[in-house]
Design an enzyme around this catalytic site. Structure first.
Site, mmCIF file in Angstrom:
data_model
loop_
_atom_site.group_PDB
_atom_site.id
_atom_site.type_symbol
_atom_site.label_atom_id
_atom_site.label_comp_id
_atom_site.label_asym_id
_atom_site.label_seq_id
_atom_site.Cartn_x
_atom_site.Cartn_y
_atom_site.Cartn_z
ATOM 1 N N SER A 152 9.691 -0.660 0.133
ATOM 2 C CA SER A 152 8.740 -1.721 -0.232
ATOM 3 C C SER A 152 7.604 -1.151 -1.086
ATOM 4 O O SER A 152 7.843 -0.673 -2.199
ATOM 5 C CB SER A 152 8.235 -2.408 1.039
ATOM 6 N N LEU A 153 6.381 -1.154 -0.586
ATOM 7 C CA LEU A 153 5.243 -0.556 -1.290
ATOM 8 C C LEU A 153 5.558 0.865 -1.770
ATOM 9 O O LEU A 153 5.122 1.279 -2.853
ATOM 10 C CB LEU A 153 4.033 -0.524 -0.344
ATOM 11 N N GLN B 116 11.226 -7.594 -6.132
ATOM 12 C CA GLN B 116 11.081 -7.053 -4.780
ATOM 13 C C GLN B 116 10.146 -7.892 -3.901
ATOM 14 O O GLN B 116 10.331 -7.976 -2.693
ATOM 15 C CB GLN B 116 10.572 -5.607 -4.870
ATOM 16 N N HIS C 195 8.519 -10.211 1.390
ATOM 17 C CA HIS C 195 9.924 -10.180 0.950
ATOM 18 C C HIS C 195 10.667 -11.475 1.286
ATOM 19 O O HIS C 195 11.811 -11.455 1.733
ATOM 20 C CB HIS C 195 10.643 -8.947 1.527
ATOM 21 N N GLN D 95 4.136 -0.223 4.028
ATOM 22 C CA GLN D 95 3.087 -0.716 4.919
ATOM 23 C C GLN D 95 3.492 -0.560 6.384
ATOM 24 O O GLN D 95 4.643 -0.785 6.738
ATOM 25 C CB GLN D 95 2.834 -2.202 4.599
ATOM 26 N N ARG E 245 -1.141 -5.905 -6.435
ATOM 27 C CA ARG E 245 -0.077 -6.399 -5.546
ATOM 28 C C ARG E 245 -0.645 -6.752 -4.173
ATOM 29 O O ARG E 245 -0.353 -7.808 -3.605
ATOM 30 C CB ARG E 245 0.994 -5.311 -5.412
#
Length: 293
Positions: free
Chosen positions: A88-89, A245, A196, A10, A113
């Site tokens: 991440s993503l 995560q 996170h 992101q 998500r």
């Protein structure tokens, strides 16, 4: 000499992303239209012609970046990764590239998500801040001083660049302490919430249910996952790490270092922007980093 493919998270989005792909490649066009059907709205209209504000809504941003990354990878000929990773993503995009997830299942999980994270942000108003020019260990030490507010190290992006995450009050106070400790900058980021961090626990529960119902296949190559920063090939472990995560740190610096230690000499970023290629050149100057976008 191994070739690693990496996928952004992101923040990499921009209006117009994927438009050329859609217009010039029939396979890309079919995948984008399939995505519109799966999502139940025309995400391509927002990606290609929307406003920056529309595009930065989490429930749009995450599937948009995933689609751009995956479709770019799928329509570029002769890509054979020896290893993959995503920030991440981007870890979901990486799992399409190494054949752990199907395109359809990956997109459904990303949409789930994003919606779950949006709800978690509404339950717990919270934020993140970028900390520049301070040793990771010192940042972690200052985060541990907070006992009544949530403040944690969230994204280890490269040496001297760490993002913290937590409650609005905690992050604001931490920024002051970090600057006093010698950080060049400690800047609150324009994000929807404390990604996170433990404040994402409600989203983690939602995502876990969806992941447990999804088929994960044996990978064609190892994925270096954010929370463990090492090669993973077991589908059950991949599932567990994806769930962890959401509330755990993105150990990007450590993941790249592990890939280099395991023989990666060339990194190619697939997706919008060149942020990860830039970070890699700061993590290890001996390897090459490029982007296809």
């Amino acid at each position: 000499m191994k070739h690693a493919y990496i996928f952004p998270g992101q923040g990499a989005q921009f209006v117009g992303m994927g438009k050329n792909l859609y217009e010039q490649n029939e396979t890309a066009r079919d995948l984008f239209e399939k995505a519109n059907d799966i999502l139940g709205f025309r995400i391509t209209d927002i990606m290609f012609n929307g406003t920056a504000d529309e595009l930065k809504q989490t429930n749009v941003t995450q599937p948009a970046i995933f689609l751009h990354s995956v479709i770019l990878f799928e329509t570029t000929p002769d890509l054979k990764p020896d290893m993959v990773a995503g920030h991440s993503l981007g870890e979901f995009s990486a799992l399409i590239a190494n054949k752990v997830l199907s395109f359809e299942d990956g997109l459904r999980l990303v949409a789930k998500r994003a919606a779950a994270m949006q709800r978690a942000c509404e339950i717990n108003p919270s934020t993140m801040a970028a900390v520049l020019g301070l040793d990771d260990a010192r940042v972690e030490e200052i985060c541990r001083e907070f006992t009544t507010e949530v403040v944690v190290a969230a994204n280890y992006n490269c040496p001297g660049q760490l993002v913290i995450s937590g409650s609005n009050e905690g992050v604001t106070q931490a920024c002051e302490k970090l600057k006093a400790a010698g950080a060049k900058r400690a800047l609150v980021l324009p994000v929807g919430g404390a990604f996170h961090s433990p404040l994402m626990a409600p989203a983690r529960e939602e995502l876990a249910k969806a992941i447990e119902k999804t088929r994960f296949h044996n990978p064609s190559c190892a994925v270096y996952q954010n929370v463990v920063a090492k090669a993973v090939t077991d589908p059950e472990s991949i599932q567990k790490n994806l769930i962890d995560q959401l509330t755990g740190a993105v150990r990007w610096t450590q993941s790249v270092q592990a890939m280099v230690a395991d023989g990666a000499t060339r990194f190619t970023e697939a997706g919008p922007g060149k942020v990860l290629a830039g970070l890699i050149s700061k993590i290890d100057k001996t390897v090459s980093a490029e982007s296809i976008n």
